[in-house]
Design a protein around this motif. Structure first.
Motif, short mmCIF file in Angstrom:
data_model
loop_
_atom_site.label_atom_id
_atom_site.label_comp_id
_atom_site.label_asym_id
_atom_site.label_seq_id
_atom_site.Cartn_x
_atom_site.Cartn_y
_atom_site.Cartn_z
N MET A 46 82.23 48.21 -4.68
CA MET A 46 81.76 49.59 -4.59
C MET A 46 82.77 50.42 -3.82
O MET A 46 83.54 49.90 -3.02
CB MET A 46 80.41 49.61 -3.87
CG MET A 46 79.31 49.08 -4.71
SD MET A 46 79.10 50.19 -6.04
CE MET A 46 78.50 49.28 -7.33
N PHE A 47 82.74 51.72 -4.05
CA PHE A 47 83.64 52.59 -3.30
C PHE A 47 83.22 52.62 -1.83
O PHE A 47 82.07 52.36 -1.50
CB PHE A 47 83.60 54.00 -3.88
CG PHE A 47 84.19 54.09 -5.25
CD1 PHE A 47 85.55 53.96 -5.42
CD2 PHE A 47 83.40 54.29 -6.36
CE1 PHE A 47 86.12 54.05 -6.66
CE2 PHE A 47 83.96 54.38 -7.62
CZ PHE A 47 85.32 54.25 -7.77
N ASP A 48 84.19 52.95 -0.98
CA ASP A 48 83.93 52.93 0.47
C ASP A 48 82.75 53.81 0.86
O ASP A 48 81.97 53.47 1.73
CB ASP A 48 85.15 53.46 1.23
CG ASP A 48 86.37 52.62 0.95
OD1 ASP A 48 86.16 51.46 0.56
OD2 ASP A 48 87.50 53.12 1.10
N ARG A 49 82.66 54.96 0.18
CA ARG A 49 81.64 55.91 0.60
C ARG A 49 80.32 55.69 -0.14
O ARG A 49 79.41 56.49 0.01
CB ARG A 49 82.12 57.33 0.34
CG ARG A 49 83.31 57.70 1.18
CD ARG A 49 83.73 59.12 0.89
NE ARG A 49 84.91 59.47 1.66
CZ ARG A 49 85.53 60.65 1.55
NH1 ARG A 49 85.09 61.54 0.70
NH2 ARG A 49 86.59 60.92 2.27
N PHE A 50 80.25 54.65 -0.94
CA PHE A 50 79.06 54.42 -1.75
C PHE A 50 77.82 54.36 -0.87
O PHE A 50 77.79 53.69 0.15
CB PHE A 50 79.19 53.13 -2.55
CG PHE A 50 77.98 52.80 -3.35
CD1 PHE A 50 77.66 53.54 -4.45
CD2 PHE A 50 77.14 51.76 -2.98
CE1 PHE A 50 76.52 53.27 -5.19
CE2 PHE A 50 76.00 51.48 -3.71
CZ PHE A 50 75.70 52.23 -4.82
N ARG A 51 76.79 55.07 -1.31
CA ARG A 51 75.56 55.11 -0.52
C ARG A 51 74.58 54.10 -1.06
O ARG A 51 73.83 54.37 -1.99
CB ARG A 51 74.93 56.50 -0.61
CG ARG A 51 75.85 57.59 -0.19
CD ARG A 51 75.14 58.91 -0.34
NE ARG A 51 76.08 60.01 -0.28
CZ ARG A 51 75.72 61.27 -0.33
NH1 ARG A 51 74.48 61.58 -0.45
NH2 ARG A 51 76.63 62.21 -0.26
N TRP A 127 76.80 53.93 6.05
CA TRP A 127 76.38 53.50 4.73
C TRP A 127 76.80 52.06 4.46
O TRP A 127 77.93 51.68 4.73
CB TRP A 127 77.00 54.38 3.64
CG TRP A 127 76.35 55.69 3.53
CD1 TRP A 127 76.91 56.89 3.76
CD2 TRP A 127 75.00 55.94 3.18
NE1 TRP A 127 76.01 57.89 3.57
CE2 TRP A 127 74.83 57.33 3.21
CE3 TRP A 127 73.92 55.15 2.84
CZ2 TRP A 127 73.61 57.93 2.92
CZ3 TRP A 127 72.72 55.74 2.55
CH2 TRP A 127 72.57 57.12 2.59
#
Lengths: 158, 374, 182, 331
Positions: A46-51, A127
């Motif tokens: 997942m992307f780093d900022r994925f919530r 997150w």
């Protein structure tokens, strides 16, 4: 004459359309956009900022950065966060100080809006990338984010 | 269900009701249409709403202004960023906050990408509604690229909540610019493909031309906005008339068609994708440096008064009407949603057509039901 | 047209027959965004204000509403042909409807407000013969505020079921089970 | 032929073609996936080969539901009409020289006749389900099939001018001097195109899937069918598609004859050639389905009565002229 030109024009446009799909058919091997989900767990990142969910990181000494200021609880639109707090003795200064007893997080209520993380003055919560949240029992979605016997990292003040 | 029988001109003509929805594939959600049909010909369409009404307007009355923003994600979820922007702009204008240029530009880029993503989905669904199922996957493939960009920068794919009153929640991701450029390059080759596959297709043209005609006068009277209004030659682009964010710095053409039929609305959207691409291209290379956010008070209190902000979502004009009494909650907050007005004209343009026409017409109205059932 | 010109023009349509005589005191309820007019005598039946709003606001009495709206649409100088927002508002004591109008030819806007003290049976004239979009918007207002509109072709509940009790967007609506109040 | 022999052949055919129909469904799903940038079913069995078997098993084990006021007798009868006629028609298809169950002298006529019985099943199913969507679907089907029957019949008639026989084995025999599409050149090509369009419409497949039209009618005539009864309809659709392709192969592309007679010495390879040609035509029909939007019901009739039928009638005259003047290309 327009009768025949209509037919030929029609057939031409149909063939143009078939050429587009035909091209994809021939390239289907490399063009597939399907994600074979449970199989690709290993490479799925997942992307780093994925919530995915709200987590509270603890360091190796089992310490977190939550001062129990309850700003996140106020900011939350859905009542997702409940902080049960206590007053305890601060070892450094010997004064009574607010500290968290339990940081309760109801994942089932959370809309992932990010306001709690946005307002947190000490970056105690952030997150998590976990997105596989299905459980058999609804109560499993209510989590206590601070680990047992964890305490606030020294030097973190509100 | 009622049954009626009417006798006209000595011919016995039996009209009957059918329920289209709430679980009908063409209603794109939980919209229920009560159709009065004579054979295949539509005599009356009456929408029945409220299956997913959450009363967001009432919820807003108890929430703080920061909290309202995330509720708007759940209205028209396909243009969630633009909805967020609308609320943030209302609050910022009311507080007379000076917003950094960087924020404005990034908001506009993401807003236009949202529009493209929404139109991609619409294009896929439009094809599916007229029977070409493959378009759905091609539309989604391109939409996925945009969603990846969003996910990397905002953390979510659909309900992004990237705007906060005063700016953006985070600065853009370092990869953002490159990804957007790659997408623009990719998508420029895909729109012509859309045209070859569907727009030019003789069956598609026969299905859409002259179907669901809406005149300009009716478009204005029905409050049509967005591509529905512009398909009828009614120039109603909020981005042109009331530019917000960085839209006053870019040049773009308002896509107008005069025919007013389903095909015209289709073409307006296809052209809008080109225009949105051009806006993104103009802005992506010169995102100004600066802050991504201005500090606001933790508790935002709007001054006493009334504030109205219009934005152009992918569906049309979204209005946010805030009545404030100076407290931390709005006294009344009304969303003027584009889908609601666009739905109201469905009966007007669908009557006289066949069931297939109704489906094609509805596809170009591009209804998103949570936007109607706020 | 500028707001001043609009105000001058529109107020001339509705001359106050009592102008010159002491005007009735105007009720201003709490939480209302409109201030009392500056002049002691209002030459028109309408009240204008620009305070606290980016648009020109016109307050009109319910009995003049339909006439004013027809004029606003029909007059060549105003030609407000686009009703872009129709909202019901619960002002606490009064119930009201706010109409946001724009002209697609001149691109000027105006806000028309109408309110009634009668909370039991609030009634206004429908404007859906002037702008057809009002048909749905008025149904929405009826659904959530219980405001009835005369001459509406199909005034019934739009979102809620027929048997729904009460009008949810009114300030005094209570639903202890489903409403979470912070 | 004794009765027992006939029953045995019938059972063998039933077994083979039910399974073959299932694989046709799988093929459709894989082909659709490849057109749509997907992978398609690939989990059950090697590369998903058993997927449709599993689906069939699931459908068999499902509860049969129906509407309350349905006309029970007709409702239950309808799926059998559809599936039986589809399977019956397979009996006369010449897969290879000796692999033809029933070689009657009116073969083509029989095929046309039997394929129009299937629509009765659809009509019954739609009417008896007591569902308005199903009824609309059924009525559309009636309109559609009756119209397109004409084009199917006339385009085949055009070719019969060449073969001078209705018997399928003789039609194949004629083609030993070149496939009919070559022999009849221009009129034969036009007849083939008309046949493919009309045939697609006959089987109610996209772009002529007015009967189902999932974005308009939900599921059309089989809205209220579930379990095995739905499976019958579903399977029949695919067998019908196979049939149309098989008829086209027989009449236009020399049935089991190999191109230029390269494998004439190995007769059993005829099955291979026949299936190859048929599957190519089936693929063409799938290609149509996954590319084109659906027509509207009135446009469907316009296409038939204003375009296909006049073209067909003129085409017959041209073919008659070709045959009369002996302009046939033969090797």
């Amino acid at each position: 004459m327009s009768y025949f030109s209509n037919i030929f024009y029609g057939i031409k446009t149909l063939l143009t359309g078939m050429r587009v799909t035909g091209k994809y058919f021939l390239n289907s091997r490399k063009g597939a956009i399907t994600q074979q989900y449970p199989d690709n767990r290993g490479i799925l990142k997942m992307f780093d900022r994925f919530r995915g969910e709200v987590i509270m990181p603890h360091d190796e000494n089992n310490e977190h950065a939550c001062t129990g200021c309850q700003k996140c609880e106020i900011a939350c639109p859905n009542g997702t966060i409940e902080i049960i707090w206590d007053r305890g003795l601060d070892e450094a200064t010997g004064k009574k100080k607010k500290k968290i007893d339990q940081f309760v997080y109801h994942l089932s209520l959370c809309t992932m809006c990010g306001l709690c993380i946005d307002v947190c003055p000490t970056d105690a919560i952030e997150w998590g990338q976990n997105f596989e949240n299905s459980v058999y029992d609804r109560t499993a979605l209510t989590r206590v984010l601070n680990k047992p016997d964890s305490k606030i990292r020294p030097g973190v003040e509100d | 269900m009622q049954e009626t029988t009417t006798i006209n001109n000595n011919f016995k003509s039996e009209e009957y009701f059918i329920n289209m929805g709430p679980q009908h594939p063409a209603t794109h959600g939980v919209l229920r249409l009560l159709l009065t049909i004579d054979g295949e010909i539509i005599k009356k369409v009456e929408p029945d709403l409220g299956y997913i009404h959450r009363s967001i307007e009432k919820m807003c009355e108890r929430d703080s202004y920061q909290q309202i923003v995330h509720l708007t994600d759940r209205m028209d979820y396909l243009s969630s960023h633009i909805n967020n922007e609308a609320v943030c702009l209302t609050v910022e204008n009311a507080l007379q906050l000076e917003i950094p240029e960087r924020v404005k530009v990034v908001r506009t880029i993401i807003g236009e990408l949202t529009r493209i993503a929404s139109h991609c989905l619409w294009w896929g669904v439009m094809g599916m509604d007229v029977g070409a199922l493959t378009t759905y996957f091609y539309g989604f493939r391109d939409r996925e690229m945009i969603n990846d960009i969003f996910e990397e920068t905002c953390g979510a794919r659909l309900t992004m909540n990237y705007n906060v009153p005063g700016g953006l929640m985070w600065d853009i991701h370092p990869n953002f610019v490159n990804r957007v450029k790659a997408f623009v390059k990719h998508f420029k080759t895909k729109i012509p493909e859309y045209d070859r596959l569907l727009t030019g297709n003789v069956i598609f043209q026969k299905r859409t031309k002259g179907v669901g005609v809406l005149s300009k006068e009716d478009a204005i009277s029905f409050g049509a906005s967005g591509p529905v209004g512009r398909g009828s030659g009614y120039s109603c682009d909020v981005r042109k008339y009331h530019p917000y964010s960085a839209l006053d710095k870019v040049t773009f053409k308002e896509s107008l068609q005069t025919a007013g039929d389903t095909f015209a609305r289709y073409q307006v959207r296809i052209q809008e994708m080109w225009q949105s691409l051009s806006i993104v291209e103009q802005l992506i290379d010169n995102i100004p440096e600066g802050e991504h956010r201005v500090k606001t008070n933790a508790v935002i209190k709007l001054p006493k008064g009334e504030f109205y902000q219009k934005v152009e979502t992918a569906r049309g004009e979204l209005g946010v009407y805030v009545i404030s009494t100076g407290t931390k909650n709005p006294y009344r907050l009304k969303f003027r949603s584009p889908g609601f007005s666009n739905l109201s004209l469905l009966n007007h343009i669908a009557v006289g057509g066949k069931i297939g026409d109704l489906v094609a017409t509805m596809a170009t109205l591009d209804l998103v039901i949570p936007d109607i059932d706020r | 047209m500028t707001n001043e010109a609009l105000q001058k023009l529109i107020s001339s349509w509705f001359p106050n027959p009592e102008a010159g005589i002491t005007p009735e005191p105007i009720q201003v309820s709490e939480g209302e965004g409109i201030a009392e007019p500056q002049e002691p005598i209002n030459p028109s039946l309408l009240e204008f204000t620009e305070e606290g709003s980016q648009f020109l606001n016109v307050s009109v009495k319910p009995e003049n509403l339909h006439e004013l709206m027809t004029q606003l649409k029909a007059s060549n100088e105003t030609s407000f042909d686009y009703l872009f927002c129709l909202s019901g508002v619960d002002w606490g004591t009064a119930l009201g409807v706010v109409y946001h109008l724009e002209s697609t030819t001149y691109r000027h806007s105006i806000v028309v407000k109408v309110k009634t003290e009668d909370r039991e049976d609030p009634n206004f004239d429908s404007v859906c013969d002037i702008w057809r979009t009002a048909e749905f918007h008025e149904r929405e207002v009826f659904d959530f505020f219980g405001i009835k509109f005369h001459n509406h072709p199909n005034l019934k509940r739009l979102f809620l079921t027929e048997e729904w009790d009460g009008f949810p967007l009114r300030k005094d609506y209570v639903d202890e089970i489903n409403m979470v109040i912070k | 032929m004794s009765i027992i022999e006939m029953v045995l052949i019938a059972l063998v055919y039933l077994g083979i073609f039910s399974v073959a129909g299932l694989f046709l469904v799988l093929l459709e799903r894989r082909v659709a996936a490849w057109f749509q940038l997907r992978i398609g079913p690939n989990r059950v069995g090697f590369q998903g080969l058993l997927q449709t078997m599993a689906d069939a098993l699931k459908l068999v084990s499902k509860e049969l539901t129906g509407t309350e006021k349905a006309d029970k007798f007709l409702y239950n009868l309808a799926p059998y009409f559809v599936i039986i006629t589809a399977l019956m028609a397979l009996g006369v298809i010449p897969f290879t020289k000796d692999f033809q169950a029933f070689d009657i002298n009116i073969g083509i006529f029989f095929l046309i006749a039997i394929s129009s019985i299937g629509v009765i099943g659809i009509l019954l199913g739609g009417w008896a389900s007591n569902n308005k969507f199903a009824l609309i679907g059924a009525m559309r089907s009636g309109v559609q099939t009756i119209s397109y029957e004409l084009s199917v019949g006339l385009s085949l008639l055009t070719m019969i001018l060449l073969t001078r026989s209705l018997q399928l084995s003789e039609i194949v025999e004629v083609q030993k001097n070149g496939w009919l599409i070559v022999q009849g050149h221009i009129p034969a090509i036009i007849a083939f195109m008309v046949f493919m369009i009309a045939g697609t419409a006959e089987t109610n497949r996209a772009p002529f899937d007015m009967v189902e039209a999932e974005s308009e009618l939900g599921a059309g005539f089989h809205t209220e069918y579930s379990g095995m009864k739905f499976a019958y309809f579903f399977l029949a659709e695919f067998i019908n598609m196979f049939l149309i392709a098989a008829i086209a192969t027989t009449v236009f592309f020399g049935a089991w004859l190999s191109p230029f007679g390269i494998t004439e010495s190995i007769p059993w390879l005829g099955v291979f050639w026949f299936l190859l040609k048929t599957l190519i035509l089936v693929f063409l029909m799938m290609w149509f389905r996954w590319t084109f939007p659906r027509l509207r019901v009135d446009q469907l009739l316009t296409l038939e009565w204003k375009y296909l039928l006049p073209i067909n009638l003129v085409n017959i005259v041209i073919m008659a002229f070709v045959v009369w003047q002996n302009l046939i290309i033969q090797f």
